[in-house]
Design a protein around this motif. Structure first.
Motif, PDB file in Angstrom:
ATOM      1  N   ARG A 447      18.506  43.021  39.866  1.00 45.97           N
ATOM      2  CA  ARG A 447      18.965  42.282  41.037  1.00 45.97           C
ATOM      3  C   ARG A 447      19.889  41.149  40.598  1.00 45.97           C
ATOM      4  N   ILE A 448      20.728  40.719  41.530  1.00 46.17           N
ATOM      5  CA  ILE A 448      21.695  39.649  41.256  1.00 46.17           C
ATOM      6  C   ILE A 448      21.486  38.533  42.266  1.00 46.17           C
ATOM      7  N   ASN A 449      21.415  37.295  41.776  1.00 47.50           N
ATOM      8  CA  ASN A 449      21.278  36.125  42.642  1.00 47.50           C
ATOM      9  C   ASN A 449      22.637  35.807  43.264  1.00 47.50           C
ATOM     10  N   MET A 450      22.769  35.991  44.569  1.00 47.67           N
ATOM     11  CA  MET A 450      24.057  35.816  45.233  1.00 47.67           C
ATOM     12  C   MET A 450      24.415  34.346  45.459  1.00 47.67           C
ATOM     13  N   ASP A 451      23.446  33.442  45.344  1.00 49.07           N
ATOM     14  CA  ASP A 451      23.719  32.025  45.598  1.00 49.07           C
ATOM     15  C   ASP A 451      24.674  31.432  44.568  1.00 49.07           C
ATOM     16  N   ASN A 452      24.728  32.034  43.366  1.00 47.86           N
ATOM     17  CA  ASN A 452      25.589  31.503  42.301  1.00 47.86           C
ATOM     18  C   ASN A 452      26.833  32.358  42.063  1.00 47.86           C
ATOM     19  N   MET A 453      27.061  33.331  42.934  1.00 45.93           N
ATOM     20  CA  MET A 453      28.154  34.274  42.703  1.00 45.93           C
ATOM     21  C   MET A 453      29.359  34.000  43.609  1.00 45.93           C
ATOM     22  N   GLU A 454      30.522  34.284  43.067  1.00 47.95           N
ATOM     23  CA  GLU A 454      31.729  34.309  43.879  1.00 47.95           C
ATOM     24  C   GLU A 454      32.325  35.710  43.820  1.00 47.95           C
ATOM     25  N   ILE A 455      32.917  36.145  44.931  1.00 48.32           N
ATOM     26  CA  ILE A 455      33.453  37.510  45.030  1.00 48.32           C
ATOM     27  C   ILE A 455      34.930  37.483  44.685  1.00 48.32           C
ATOM     28  N   LEU A 456      35.325  38.381  43.789  1.00 40.79           N
ATOM     29  CA  LEU A 456      36.726  38.472  43.368  1.00 40.79           C
ATOM     30  C   LEU A 456      37.274  39.855  43.692  1.00 40.79           C
ATOM     31  N   ASN A 457      38.359  39.897  44.428  1.00 39.14           N
ATOM     32  CA  ASN A 457      39.030  41.164  44.728  1.00 39.14           C
ATOM     33  C   ASN A 457      39.817  41.603  43.501  1.00 39.14           C
ATOM     34  N   VAL A 458      39.717  42.867  43.122  1.00 37.64           N
ATOM     35  CA  VAL A 458      40.397  43.407  41.939  1.00 37.64           C
ATOM     36  C   VAL A 458      41.438  44.422  42.384  1.00 37.64           C
ATOM     37  N   GLU A 459      42.686  44.205  41.955  1.00 40.33           N
ATOM     38  CA  GLU A 459      43.764  45.136  42.275  1.00 40.33           C
ATOM     39  C   GLU A 459      43.596  46.435  41.492  1.00 40.33           C
ATOM     40  N   ASP A 460      44.057  47.534  42.085  1.00 42.34           N
ATOM     41  CA  ASP A 460      44.011  48.819  41.380  1.00 42.34           C
ATOM     42  C   ASP A 460      44.860  48.739  40.117  1.00 42.34           C
ATOM     43  N   GLY A 461      44.343  49.322  39.045  1.00 41.77           N
ATOM     44  CA  GLY A 461      45.060  49.291  37.772  1.00 41.77           C
ATOM     45  C   GLY A 461      44.118  48.903  36.646  1.00 41.77           C
ATOM     46  N   LYS A 462      44.693  48.415  35.535  1.00 45.95           N
ATOM     47  CA  LYS A 462      43.887  48.076  34.365  1.00 45.95           C
ATOM     48  C   LYS A 462      43.298  46.682  34.506  1.00 45.95           C
ATOM     49  N   ASP A 463      41.984  46.606  34.304  1.00 45.72           N
ATOM     50  CA  ASP A 463      41.311  45.307  34.363  1.00 45.72           C
ATOM     51  C   ASP A 463      41.279  44.694  32.970  1.00 45.72           C
ATOM     52  N   LYS A 464      41.711  43.439  32.858  1.00 38.55           N
ATOM     53  CA  LYS A 464      41.807  42.790  31.558  1.00 38.55           C
ATOM     54  C   LYS A 464      40.446  42.480  30.957  1.00 38.55           C
ATOM     55  N   ASP A 465      39.495  42.067  31.789  1.00 37.62           N
ATOM     56  CA  ASP A 465      38.179  41.696  31.262  1.00 37.62           C
ATOM     57  C   ASP A 465      37.434  42.884  30.675  1.00 37.62           C
ATOM     58  N   PHE A 466      37.536  44.034  31.349  1.00 38.07           N
ATOM     59  CA  PHE A 466      36.784  45.213  30.922  1.00 38.07           C
ATOM     60  C   PHE A 466      37.661  46.222  30.168  1.00 38.07           C
ATOM     61  N   ASN A 467      38.990  45.970  30.185  1.00 41.28           N
ATOM     62  CA  ASN A 467      39.934  46.809  29.449  1.00 41.28           C
ATOM     63  C   ASN A 467      39.870  48.275  29.858  1.00 41.28           C
ATOM     64  N   ILE A 468      39.707  48.520  31.178  1.00 42.69           N
ATOM     65  CA  ILE A 468      39.713  49.883  31.710  1.00 42.69           C
ATOM     66  C   ILE A 468      40.510  49.897  33.013  1.00 42.69           C
ATOM     67  N   SER A 469      40.949  51.097  33.409  1.00 41.87           N
ATOM     68  CA  SER A 469      41.646  51.244  34.681  1.00 41.87           C
ATOM     69  C   SER A 469      40.625  51.430  35.797  1.00 41.87           C
ATOM     70  N   VAL A 470      40.820  50.704  36.893  1.00 44.60           N
ATOM     71  CA  VAL A 470      39.869  50.748  38.001  1.00 44.60           C
ATOM     72  C   VAL A 470      40.606  50.985  39.318  1.00 44.60           C
ATOM     73  N   LYS A 471      39.832  51.429  40.308  1.00 40.46           N
ATOM     74  CA  LYS A 471      40.374  51.664  41.642  1.00 40.46           C
ATOM     75  C   LYS A 471      39.300  51.286  42.668  1.00 40.46           C
ATOM     76  N   ASN A 472      39.736  50.644  43.760  1.00 43.34           N
ATOM     77  CA  ASN A 472      38.819  50.196  44.819  1.00 43.34           C
ATOM     78  C   ASN A 472      37.719  49.298  44.242  1.00 43.34           C
ATOM     79  N   ALA A 473      38.105  48.330  43.402  1.00 42.67           N
ATOM     80  CA  ALA A 473      37.142  47.535  42.643  1.00 42.67           C
ATOM     81  C   ALA A 473      37.062  46.095  43.146  1.00 42.67           C
TER      82      ALA A 473
END
Length: 593
Positions: A447-473
């Protein structure tokens, strides 16, 4: 059609206190389903209540041998009248008193205030109805039939003999001595308001004099604290309602009821009606205390003796104590119908309009609390169905399921992807894994505590943090640490629904903080206890429904086998009948606002 009477169908049971949810008490005639013989004829000895504890049992036993009933003499006549109307081809409409949240595809879900076309009322507890293109069973106790079944004249062209439209300048049909249809409709609603108020006063009087007065004589059985828990501030409500009904009767025009100006009465008493909030908040505690006491026979006999001596209708104490909750939620429906048949030129129009808005606000707060209390029951049942649960119960921090669905979760450092089921509650996001063979079984993962989380929209393409290509992320990023969670949806619209759900979750948390809404520890523990009992005694969790069940369903699928049941911690609406939660997981969306 006699339309001045509201038909209220009452599926009633005696005990336990988790079972009865009568909609109205003015049309009672059915017998409660009890395992013991029915209460019988006999002389009422009013000294019985002042004798020793065994005297209540003696009195109760004296009444078991015949068929005496202090009920409505009409029996199920109203139900017969409804079916006659339907069989004659008439369209019968009902308005929902409560939200009916269901995860059963054979039942009809709706919200308070929705209009339902009643298509079959043969069964006194479950009716078959339709809303738009949806049909299904629904509990009769959740609705109030409209006083006026006919549509107002302005909604359709008038017809004359030969089928042609009437183009007369008046364009108004008349009743009796020159009274218009709309005036007659208004008369019907006014009469219902006055008559139901008088009946309600009678029920409040019976509770105060038939139960509270007698309980106070038995200091050996009840403490003042217990009486406060069971009856709340119902004596204050009784005093308020007596003044209110007197004000109504002063405004009631007996000769020409449609000219009555009752809107000002509701406006005058809207502040005093706030005392219902205290009563409704206490009601779950009252149910739990009654449930505890009635495990002891002497209390069962005592309460039944009180009812018999007061010559009250055949409803158990918890049914009577539910009436104030129902009453305050019924006012908006009555005022809405009154406004519908009040001409804008009527002297009462503006007051009725303002009264409707005022009473809607009162009822909305009560209905929202009722809905939230029902949700904790469902959440507890949901958790009990999850295998390998770890950590604290969901209800420790949450009381609302906001959204649910499948997502691909990508974890660091190897960017490993996993298909998981996620359940977004207020304050937390729960992650589960489906069983490989039996997909209706889920295993708890994290489970994840949502009180400390912020939501980040990720554009389709390669994600720098995870170094993979993503879609609808999208990502969940912890504000207090470097913790990051990456999720991918299958479709763009699914991603948008999740992003919207996260917004709704924060909005819900903020609203609860502003309004001070909370679920008591007693209610949370009771919900988990009830869910645990049902899990151990109910059906197996994984029961697949054969495909032919779907093919064989026609207009009337199998009638629900059990009544909706009211849990002891719930405010007004009964919980649903036992069902396999996971074969209907896609129907969790009714939890969303």
């Amino acid at each position: 059609v006699t339309s001045a009477v509201a038909f209220d169908i009452l599926p009633l049971k005696l005990h336990p206190f988790s079972q009865s949810t009568p909609t109205g008490l003015d049309c009672v005639g059915w017998k409660r389903h009890v395992s013991s013989p029915v209460i019988a004829d006999g002389a009422l000895d009013k000294t019985a209540l002042t004798d020793d504890v065994g005297s209540e049992e003696d009195l109760y036993e004296d009444f078991r041998s015949s068929n005496h009933r202090y009920g409505h003499p009409g029996g199920g006549g109203e139900q017969l009248a409804i079916n006659e109307l339907i069989s004659d081809g008439s369209v019968v409409y009902a308005e929902a008193l409560w939200d009916h949240v269901t995860m059963d595809d054979q039942e009809l879900g709706f919200k308070a205030g929705d209009v339902i076309e009643v298509m079959d009322a043969t069964n006194k507890e479950w009716w078959w109805g339709r809303i738009l293109d949806s049909e299904g069973w629904f509990p009769a106790s959740f609705v109030r039939l409209r006083v006026n079944q006919d549509e107002p004249m302005e909604d359709y062209p008038l017809k004359v003999e030969g089928g042609k439209e009437d183009d007369s300048s008046s364009g108004i049909r008349r009743f009796g001595m020159g009274q218009t249809t709309k005036d007659q409709m208004r008369t019907n609603v006014i009469n219902e308001i006055i008559s139901t108020e008088r009946d309600y006063i009678k029920h409040l009087k019976d509770i105060c004099e038939g139960y509270i007065k007698q309980c106070r004589k038995r200091a050996d059985m009840f403490t003042e604290e217990q009486l406060k828990t069971i009856f709340g501030n119902i004596e204050d409500i009784y005093r308020c309602q007596k003044k209110f009904v007197k004000a109504l009767e002063k405004k009631f025009n007996k000769d020409h009821p449609h000219l009555s100006e009752v809107g000002s009465c509701f406006l005058e008493y809207q502040t005093e009606f706030q005392i219902y909030s205290e009563y409704c908040n206490n009601h779950p505690n009252a149910c739990m205390e009654l449930s505890r006491l009635t495990k002891v026979n002497k209390y069962v006999y005592f309460f039944e003796a009180c009812r018999l001596l007061q010559k009250m209708i055949d409803i158990s104490l918890d049914g009577f104590l539910l009436t104030p909750v129902q009453k305050i939620c019924k006012y908006p429906l009555q005022l809405a119908e009154l406004l519908k048949y009040t001409n804008p030129q009527h002297r009462d129009f503006k007051d009725v309009e303002a009264a409707l808005n005022a009473m809607k606000n009162v009822a909305r707060l009560i209905n929202e609390r009722k809905r939230r209390l029902e949700n904790i029951d469902k959440i507890a049942q949901w958790q009990s169905s999850i295998e390998d649960w770890e950590g604290e119960d969901v209800l420790v921090r949450s009381s609302e399921l906001i959204y649910s669905g499948e997502l691909t979760k990508i974890s660091q450092p190897q960017a490993k992807s996993q298909q998981r089921m996620f359940f977004l509650f207020d304050h937390q996001l729960v992650c589960c894994k489906k069983d490989l063979l039996r997909r209706d079984i889920l295993y708890y993962k994290s489970r994840i505590n949502m009180d400390n989380m912020e939501i980040l929209n990720v554009e389709d393409g390669k994600d720098k943090d995870f170094n993979i290509s993503v879609k609808n992320a999208f990502k969940l990023h912890c504000r207090d640490s470097d913790e990051v969670h990456l999720f991918c949806a299958k479709k763009p619209e699914q991603k948008q629904r999740w992003l919207k759900a996260f917004e709704n979750e924060r909005r819900q948390v903020q609203l609860d903080q502003e309004t001070g809404f909370s679920i008591t520890e007693v209610q949370k523990k009771q919900a988990m206890l009830n869910a645990s009992k049902q899990h151990h005694t109910g059906k197996p969790k994984a029961v697949t429904r054969p495909y032919y069940d779907f093919l064989m369903r026609q207009k009337h699928p199998t009638l629900p086998t059990t009544l909706p049941q009211q849990q002891v911690f719930m405010l007004a609406e009964p919980k649903r009948k036992p069902s396999n939660f996971w074969q209907n997981i896609s129907r969790l969306t009714p939890f969303r606002k």
